[in-house]
Scaffold this active site. Structure first.
Site, mmCIF file in Angstrom:
data_model
loop_
_atom_site.group_PDB
_atom_site.id
_atom_site.type_symbol
_atom_site.label_atom_id
_atom_site.label_comp_id
_atom_site.label_asym_id
_atom_site.label_seq_id
_atom_site.Cartn_x
_atom_site.Cartn_y
_atom_site.Cartn_z
ATOM 1 N N THR A 133 -0.351 -10.541 8.092
ATOM 2 C CA THR A 133 -0.332 -10.250 6.659
ATOM 3 C C THR A 133 -0.252 -11.515 5.817
ATOM 4 O OG1 THR A 133 1.044 -9.239 4.946
ATOM 5 C CG2 THR A 133 2.187 -9.934 6.916
ATOM 6 N N ASP A 134 -0.706 -11.401 4.582
ATOM 7 C CA ASP A 134 -0.566 -12.529 3.646
ATOM 8 C C ASP A 134 0.889 -12.732 3.218
ATOM 9 O OD1 ASP A 134 -0.276 -10.287 1.993
ATOM 10 O OD2 ASP A 134 -1.856 -10.868 0.583
ATOM 11 N N GLU A 135 1.743 -11.720 3.463
ATOM 12 C CA GLU A 135 3.125 -11.830 2.978
ATOM 13 C C GLU A 135 3.902 -12.949 3.662
ATOM 14 O OE1 GLU A 135 5.332 -8.325 2.265
ATOM 15 O OE2 GLU A 135 3.593 -7.188 1.612
ATOM 16 N N TYR A 159 10.565 -7.697 6.438
ATOM 17 C CA TYR A 159 9.231 -7.394 6.994
ATOM 18 C C TYR A 159 8.418 -8.674 7.154
ATOM 19 C CZ TYR A 159 4.246 -6.341 6.896
ATOM 20 O OH TYR A 159 2.901 -6.344 7.169
ATOM 21 N N LYS A 163 7.043 -10.559 10.575
ATOM 22 C CA LYS A 163 5.622 -10.814 10.854
ATOM 23 C C LYS A 163 5.385 -12.321 11.036
ATOM 24 C CE LYS A 163 2.541 -8.361 10.928
ATOM 25 N NZ LYS A 163 1.903 -7.567 12.010
HETATM 26 P P1 NAD Z 1 1.254 1.497 9.743
HETATM 27 O O1 NAD Z 1 2.708 1.430 9.499
HETATM 28 O O2 NAD Z 1 0.432 2.487 9.002
HETATM 29 O O3 NAD Z 1 0.966 1.738 11.298
HETATM 30 C C1 NAD Z 1 1.655 1.065 12.309
HETATM 31 C C2 NAD Z 1 1.383 1.792 13.628
HETATM 32 O O4 NAD Z 1 2.070 1.071 14.670
HETATM 33 C C3 NAD Z 1 1.904 3.232 13.657
HETATM 34 O O5 NAD Z 1 0.923 4.089 14.205
HETATM 35 C C4 NAD Z 1 3.129 3.156 14.564
HETATM 36 O O6 NAD Z 1 3.377 4.355 15.271
HETATM 37 C C5 NAD Z 1 2.750 2.018 15.487
HETATM 38 N N1 NAD Z 1 3.917 1.342 16.080
HETATM 39 C C6 NAD Z 1 5.054 0.954 15.447
HETATM 40 N N2 NAD Z 1 5.888 0.361 16.319
HETATM 41 C C7 NAD Z 1 5.259 0.353 17.523
HETATM 42 C C8 NAD Z 1 5.593 -0.133 18.809
HETATM 43 N N3 NAD Z 1 6.774 -0.730 19.038
HETATM 44 N N4 NAD Z 1 4.716 0.018 19.815
HETATM 45 C C9 NAD Z 1 3.515 0.647 19.604
HETATM 46 N N5 NAD Z 1 3.161 1.143 18.401
HETATM 47 C C10 NAD Z 1 4.010 0.992 17.371
HETATM 48 O O7 NAD Z 1 0.719 0.011 9.499
HETATM 49 P P2 NAD Z 1 -0.677 -0.462 8.910
HETATM 50 O O8 NAD Z 1 -0.603 -0.485 7.439
HETATM 51 O O9 NAD Z 1 -1.749 0.274 9.589
HETATM 52 O O10 NAD Z 1 -0.655 -1.980 9.412
HETATM 53 C C11 NAD Z 1 -1.192 -2.339 10.681
HETATM 54 C C12 NAD Z 1 -0.989 -3.824 10.890
HETATM 55 O O11 NAD Z 1 -1.642 -4.545 9.846
HETATM 56 C C13 NAD Z 1 0.472 -4.256 10.834
HETATM 57 O O12 NAD Z 1 0.662 -5.261 11.805
HETATM 58 C C14 NAD Z 1 0.641 -4.832 9.435
HETATM 59 O O13 NAD Z 1 1.645 -5.811 9.421
HETATM 60 C C15 NAD Z 1 -0.717 -5.407 9.193
HETATM 61 N N6 NAD Z 1 -1.162 -5.465 7.785
HETATM 62 C C16 NAD Z 1 -1.090 -4.366 6.992
HETATM 63 C C17 NAD Z 1 -1.585 -4.445 5.693
HETATM 64 C C18 NAD Z 1 -1.560 -3.248 4.762
HETATM 65 O O14 NAD Z 1 -1.881 -3.399 3.587
HETATM 66 N N7 NAD Z 1 -1.229 -2.057 5.225
HETATM 67 C C19 NAD Z 1 -2.119 -5.635 5.208
HETATM 68 C C20 NAD Z 1 -2.160 -6.752 6.059
HETATM 69 C C21 NAD Z 1 -1.689 -6.647 7.354
HETATM 70 O O1 DAU Z 2 0.098 -7.880 1.396
HETATM 71 C C1 DAU Z 2 -0.059 -7.156 2.574
HETATM 72 C C2 DAU Z 2 1.044 -6.134 2.704
HETATM 73 O O2 DAU Z 2 0.738 -5.088 1.779
HETATM 74 C C3 DAU Z 2 1.183 -5.581 4.112
HETATM 75 O O3 DAU Z 2 1.557 -6.626 4.978
HETATM 76 C C4 DAU Z 2 2.244 -4.471 4.148
HETATM 77 O O4 DAU Z 2 2.292 -3.902 5.444
HETATM 78 C C5 DAU Z 2 1.830 -3.406 3.146
HETATM 79 O O5 DAU Z 2 2.811 -2.387 3.097
HETATM 80 C C6 DAU Z 2 1.650 -4.017 1.752
HETATM 81 O O6 DAU Z 2 2.913 -4.471 1.240
HETATM 82 P P1 DAU Z 2 3.302 -4.265 -0.290
HETATM 83 O O7 DAU Z 2 4.758 -4.312 -0.429
HETATM 84 O O8 DAU Z 2 2.501 -5.158 -1.168
HETATM 85 O O9 DAU Z 2 2.733 -2.763 -0.494
HETATM 86 P P2 DAU Z 2 3.327 -1.478 -1.249
HETATM 87 O O10 DAU Z 2 2.223 -0.479 -1.289
HETATM 88 O O11 DAU Z 2 4.631 -1.066 -0.721
HETATM 89 O O12 DAU Z 2 3.522 -2.032 -2.715
HETATM 90 C C7 DAU Z 2 2.468 -2.596 -3.458
HETATM 91 C C8 DAU Z 2 3.031 -3.074 -4.767
HETATM 92 O O13 DAU Z 2 3.413 -1.939 -5.550
HETATM 93 C C9 DAU Z 2 4.282 -3.904 -4.615
HETATM 94 O O14 DAU Z 2 4.287 -4.923 -5.605
HETATM 95 C C10 DAU Z 2 5.421 -2.927 -4.863
HETATM 96 C C11 DAU Z 2 4.818 -1.972 -5.860
HETATM 97 N N1 DAU Z 2 5.288 -0.570 -5.783
HETATM 98 C C12 DAU Z 2 5.292 0.038 -4.560
HETATM 99 C C13 DAU Z 2 5.727 1.333 -4.418
HETATM 100 C C14 DAU Z 2 5.759 2.014 -3.084
HETATM 101 C C15 DAU Z 2 5.679 0.100 -6.931
HETATM 102 O O15 DAU Z 2 5.643 -0.469 -8.039
HETATM 103 N N2 DAU Z 2 6.097 1.380 -6.795
HETATM 104 C C16 DAU Z 2 6.165 2.031 -5.608
HETATM 105 O O16 DAU Z 2 6.592 3.209 -5.563
#
Ligand code: NAD
Ligand code: DAU
Length: 354
Positions: A133-135, A159, A163
């Site tokens: 992730t970019d975080e 988180y 990561k």
């Molecule tokens: P998600 O939370 O929707 O899915 C995560 C999946 O991993 C789930 O199906 C869960 O059951 C599985 N899991 C959790 N712990 C596990 C374990 N110990 N062993 C096997 N499986 C396990 O997450 P996502 O949003 O699909 O993100 C996927 C990946 O991409 C993550 O590594 C996250 O950090 C990264 N990522 C997410 C975003 C985003 O915006 N969602 C952006 C950048 C990177």
């Molecule tokens: O940047 C990549 C990341 O993006 C991933 O690594 C994470 O797994 C993914 O969950 C996401 O993280 P964020 O914290 O940016 O996503 P989230 O959707 O939780 O929130 C997006 C933005 O919106 C953040 O600034 C918080 C804000 N927010 C979120 C929720 C859930 C609100 O203002 N209200 C809300 O109810």
């Protein structure tokens, strides 16, 4: 040939598996623990498809993972498995340390042992792609340059710190053991099958239910949004052509403040599903207490992946968010089952292989 995907029942992993099998005959072994974020209903269209083998399990379970690697002999492992929600990491960081750090370490050990025993040709072709992730880069000021791959690590939440630790372990296994790794650091994804604890799906379901739309703080935090299928295509491209040991930042060139995202979702719903009483969805917006330690701005400089691998996102934010809202409107059952918890029972008995 076969690939092993971890976390393939989550939002991005499942989109990746569906996309992969839509354009390839190469089978996927899908290892997922099925935490609350894992949803087999997302993969329902693959029921009976012999190219998809689902296995419930933990990336940190060395016996199970080693057994899978030996049995299926994948040419690549793509690690999506993680705890992914920042707010949950603030309330309860333990699971994040366990899966994102200890689990990734376990996976690396299993993969290292498997890779070490491969014949020379298979060993040379093998890849471990770690999805991050970019975080991990921390928060930008409004005038700062976007995150490049050499930006310092400065994670601010449990988180992002977990990561970051996983990224460091992956890097160390390349430098120390020569493990053929690739890492992608991506910005915020959105699209179909997104769990409604995250901003965009939460706003859609709350809007439709007539509930408040909770915007943290002043709503001016900036995220760089990428349509999930574009993330999937970037991962395929890095897997195919990425240079070993390299990091590729992936982003949408789409920086937007949260309040603009919420207003865009509201406007699309006004157009596509107008309220019976004629009022606008934006009247449901409600500013609430800010997230502790809330990062102000993320922005990805995705020029390396474009320059080296020719990848660029296909969707603009306007096209991607319209598709996304349309998808949620067309799939109320998927969302209803997530909200009721029924998704956790979804075809589990028929679907889970050993
Ligand atoms: P998600 O939370 O929707 O899915 C995560 C999946 O991993 C789930 O199906 C869960 O059951 C599985 N899991 C959790 N712990 C596990 C374990 N110990 N062993 C096997 N499986 C396990 O997450 P996502 O949003 O699909 O993100 C996927 C990946 O991409 C993550 O590594 C996250 O950090 C990264 N990522 C997410 C975003 C985003 O915006 N969602 C952006 C950048 C990177
Ligand atoms: O940047 C990549 C990341 O993006 C991933 O690594 C994470 O797994 C993914 O969950 C996401 O993280 P964020 O914290 O940016 O996503 P989230 O959707 O939780 O929130 C997006 C933005 O919106 C953040 O600034 C918080 C804000 N927010 C979120 C929720 C859930 C609100 O203002 N209200 C809300 O109810």
């Amino acid at each position: 040939m076969t690939i092993l995907v971890t976390g393939g029942a989550g939002f991005i992993g499942a989109n990746f598996v569906l996309d992969w099998l839509a354009q390839s005959s190469e089978p996927v072994i899908n290892l997922d623990k099925l935490t609350y974020a894992g949803n087999l209903e997302t993969l329902a269209s693959l029921q009976g498809d012999v190219r998809h083998v689902f296995v419930q399990g933990d990336i940190g379970d060395g016996v199970q993972v080693s057994g899978l690697l030996e049995k299926h002999q994948p040419r690549a492992v793509i690690n999506f498995a993680a705890e992914s929600h920042v707010d949950r990491s603030i309330h309860s960081p333990g699971d994040f340390i366990q899966t994102n750090i200890v689990g990734t370490f376990g996976l690396l050990e299993s993969v290292r042992a498997y890779w070490g025993g491969l014949a020379p040709e298979a060993k040379a072709a093998f890849r471990l792609l770690h999805v991050s992730t970019d975080e991990v880069y921390g928060s930008l000021g409004s005038g700062d340059a976007a995150f490049s791959e050499t930006h310092r690590y400065e994670p601010n939440s449990p988180y992002s710190a977990s990561k970051a630790a996983s990224d460091h372990l992956v890097r160390a296994y390349h430098h120390t053991y020569g493990l053929p790794v690739l890492t992608t650091n991506c910005s915020n994804n959105y699209g179909p099958y997104h769990f409604p604890e995250k901003l965009i799906p939460l706003m859609i379901v709350n809007a439709l239910a007539g509930k408040p739309l909770p915007v943290y703080g002043d709503g001016m935090q900036v995220r760089d949004w990428l349509y999930v299928k574009d993330h999937c295509s970037a991962i395929r491209q890095v897997l195919q052509a990425g240079r070993l040991g390299e990091v590729y930042n992936v982003g949408g060139w789409n920086e937007k403040p949260n309040i603009e995202i919420v207003k865009t979702v509201c406007a699309l719903l006004d157009e596509l599903r107008p309220k019976a009483d004629g009022s606008f969805y934006s009247t449901q917006i409600s500013y609430v207490k800010d997230r502790p330690g809330h990062d102000r701005r993320y922005a990805i400089d995705a020029s390396k992946i474009e320059r080296e691998l020719g990848w660029r996102p296909a969707e603009t934010f306007e096209s991607g968010i319209r598709k996304t809202v349309q998808w949620y409107l067309a799939n109320p059952d998927w969302m209803a089952n997530v909200q009721s918890g029924a998704y956790r029972d979804w075809v589990l008995t028929q679907y889970v292989a050993t």
